[in-house]
Enzyme design. Structure first.
Site, PDB file in Angstrom:
ATOM      1  CE  LYS A  41      -0.323  -0.191   4.854  1.00  6.72           C
ATOM      2  NZ  LYS A  41      -1.028  -0.803   6.352  1.00  6.72           N
ATOM      3  NE  ARG A 146      -7.291   0.022  10.897  1.00  3.42           N
ATOM      4  CZ  ARG A 146      -6.248  -0.010  10.510  1.00  3.42           C
ATOM      5  NH1 ARG A 146      -5.261   0.997  10.672  1.00  3.42           N
ATOM      6  NH2 ARG A 146      -5.625  -1.256   9.860  1.00  3.42           N
ATOM      7  CG  HIS A 176      -4.124  -4.394  11.911  1.00  4.65           C
ATOM      8  ND1 HIS A 176      -2.846  -5.053  11.272  1.00  4.65           N
ATOM      9  CD2 HIS A 176      -3.767  -3.162  12.176  1.00  4.65           C
ATOM     10  CE1 HIS A 176      -2.199  -4.099  11.168  1.00  4.65           C
ATOM     11  NE2 HIS A 176      -2.405  -2.848  11.591  1.00  4.65           N
ATOM     12  NE  ARG A 232      -2.838  -8.102   7.747  1.00  2.00           N
ATOM     13  CZ  ARG A 232      -3.352  -8.295   8.738  1.00  2.00           C
ATOM     14  NH1 ARG A 232      -4.075  -9.568   8.781  1.00  2.00           N
ATOM     15  NH2 ARG A 232      -3.409  -7.696   9.924  1.00  2.00           N
ATOM     16  CE1 TYR A 275      11.039  32.103   2.408  1.00  3.12           C
ATOM     17  CE2 TYR A 275      11.489  29.895   2.479  1.00  3.12           C
ATOM     18  CZ  TYR A 275      11.169  31.039   1.726  1.00  3.12           C
ATOM     19  OH  TYR A 275      10.830  31.098   0.427  1.00  3.12           O
ATOM     20  CB  CYS A 322      13.049  26.138   1.583  1.00  2.00           C
ATOM     21  SG  CYS A 322      14.485  27.250   2.341  1.00  2.00           S
ATOM     22  CG  ASP A 324      10.857  23.886  -3.767  1.00  2.00           C
ATOM     23  OD1 ASP A 324       9.902  22.905  -3.755  1.00  2.00           O
ATOM     24  OD2 ASP A 324      10.632  24.963  -4.022  1.00  2.00           O
TER      25      ASP A 324
HETATM   26  C1  LIG Z   1      -0.344  -1.736   6.913  1.00  2.00           C
HETATM   27  C2  LIG Z   1      -0.952  -3.039   7.278  1.00  2.00           C
HETATM   28  C3  LIG Z   1      -0.112  -4.082   7.705  1.00  2.00           C
HETATM   29  C4  LIG Z   1       1.433  -3.975   7.495  1.00  2.00           C
HETATM   30  O1  LIG Z   1       1.918  -3.404   8.643  1.00  2.00           O
HETATM   31  P1  LIG Z   1       3.562  -3.540   9.066  1.00  2.00           P
HETATM   32  O2  LIG Z   1       3.515  -3.130  10.404  1.00  2.00           O
HETATM   33  O3  LIG Z   1       4.163  -2.412   8.104  1.00  2.00           O
HETATM   34  O4  LIG Z   1       4.050  -4.853   8.801  1.00  2.00           O
HETATM   35  C5  LIG Z   1      -0.798  -5.156   7.808  1.00  2.00           C
HETATM   36  N1  LIG Z   1      -2.007  -5.342   8.251  1.00  2.00           N
HETATM   37  C6  LIG Z   1      -2.969  -4.240   7.946  1.00  2.00           C
HETATM   38  C7  LIG Z   1      -4.490  -4.335   8.139  1.00  2.00           C
HETATM   39  C8  LIG Z   1      -2.184  -2.950   7.644  1.00  2.00           C
HETATM   40  O5  LIG Z   1      -3.110  -2.021   7.254  1.00  2.00           O
END
Ligand SMILES: *Cc1c(COP(=O)(O)O)cnc(C)c1O
Length: 387
Positions: A41, A146, A176, A232, A275, A322, A324
């Site tokens: 992602k 969530r 998660h 994951r 700045y 800044c 850039d």
């Molecule tokens: C982003 C995400 C992950 C990956 O998490 P990491 O800490 O980067 O390994 C896994 N599961 C879900 C649902 C996520 O949103």
């Protein structure tokens, strides 16, 4: 510095082999049957989703993305392994998801009903041989508050209803962790326990899921019992650590951020820089200008705090960053031997120069952020150079 890169103001070097070797290192700790989902992602945490997905395709079984557009981008580049969208998708995209075999996360009944209806529409247009069932992954909320179904009796009934919808295939179920990167594993184990008990309830009701998953990078590296059917992997793939507590496996950061000096000047004592004139030269000083700014993702919070490496020595960022550009005091190094800094010298913003190394962790923490946000924040206009 390789001559050709002077064309760029700055660039991000991405070492795809480092990403491969990070996956292999994490996989050494996994049981044999456990599948790997590469989380790509946010454009592969800023590393380039398509390039990363292609580079690791033989090592992983699944990809995960946050949006349907990110999933379609993979398909447009002929990446055919299963893709799971972890978050929200607008119902107008359901047909496209089904046609492209992109798995949606189902966290309420209306998503499943919408998908089933989209499936029926597709069948009425194309015929039932042309349209495969839509595989879905059920999301369970075991402690993030969530998205997700609560692991309740009521949810069991809803999931039974979803399982009976035409065109829907229950492929996966996941949750998660909110705290897998904590100092202790207690809270994560509590969530795992809640998830497991819910899975047993579902199984008792005849609901089986071939792909049960809950482990992110932190859990995949520290919680043996959380591996289930798939892990994951996000941040660890890119060679960064989920937190300071999770450093069991030596990972190799895949990205380094580089630029070069475009002007060097001597200023007299008392001359302000940048700045708001937030820094004033305490003595006659040599100031180097670097063509990198907060619009590139180099956080403005690094004003008067950050540092860079030039010729194996460390120098402080002075004045405000800044949009850039930014300025560095190269009069005397903070660390390392250093020498005369010249126009054209390579500047390491994150990465190694000689014996010194700047990590994404340390530089993002200085700015009050963390490594995930830093790499995701390297903006689109910064070219990625792949190795
Ligand atoms: C982003 C995400 C992950 C990956 O998490 P990491 O800490 O980067 O390994 C896994 N599961 C879900 C649902 C996520 O949103």
């Amino acid at each position: 510095m390789p001559e050709k890169y002077q064309y760029y103001r700055l660039w991000a070097d991405v070492d795809l082999n480092a990403i491969r070797s990070n996956i292999l290192k994490v996989q050494k700790n996994l049981s044999e049957h456990v599948r790997t989902c590469a989380v790509v992602k946010a454009d592969g945490y800023g590393h380039g989703a398509v390039q990363v997905a292609e580079a690791v395709s033989d090592l992983v079984d699944f990809y995960a993305v946050a949006t349907i557009e990110e999933g379609l981008e993979l398909r447009e580049h002929q990446i055919w392994k299963p893709v799971l969208v972890l978050g929200y998708v607008h119902p107008s995209m359901y047909e496209s998801a089904i046609m492209n075999g992109i798995r949606l996360t189902v966290y309420d009944l209306s998503i499943a009903k919408g998908l089933s209806a989209a499936h029926e529409r597709l069948i009425s247009q194309a015929g039932s041989e042309q349209v495969k069932d839509a595989p879905i992954h059920i999301k369970v909320d075991t402690g993030m508050s969530r998205i997700g179904f609560f692991p309740s009796r009521e949810s069991v009934q809803v999931l039974k209803e979803i399982a009976s919808l035409p065109g829907i295939r229950m492929e996966g179920i996941f949750t998660h962790f909110a705290n897998a990167d904590d100092e202790t594993t207690e809270r994560a184990l509590d969530q795992l326990d809640v998830f497991r008990r819910f899975l047993s309830e579902l199984e008792a009701e005849g609901l089986h899921f071939p792909v049960r998953h809950c482990a992110n990078s932190a859990a995949a590296t520290c919680l043996q019992e959380a591996q289930l059917d798939m892990v994951r992997l996000g941040i660890s793939m890119y060679g960064l650590y989920p937190s300071c507590y999770v450093r069991q496996i030596p990972l190799e950061p895949a990205m380094s951020l580089r630029s070069h000096v475009i002007m060097v000047k001597k200023i007299p004592a008392g001359t302000p820089v940048g700045y708001g004139s937030t820094w004033t030269a305490p003595e006659e000083s040599v100031i180097a200008t670097i063509p990198t700014g907060y619009a590139d993702g180099y956080n403005r919070g690094l004003s008067n705090k950050g540092y860079v490496l030039i010729g194996g020595a460390k120098y402080p960022v002075v004045g405000r960053v800044c949009m850039d550009q930014m300025m560095v005091d190269v009069t005397n190094p903070l660390e390392g031997k250093g020498g005369e800094v010249r126009e054209g010298d390579e500047v390491i913003l994150v990465g190694r120069s000689g014996d010194l190394y700047i990590t994404a962790e340390e530089i993002s923490e200085l700015a009050g952020s963390f490594n995930y946000e830093f790499v995701c924040g390297i903006s689109k206009r910064v070219p990625r150079i792949y190795h």
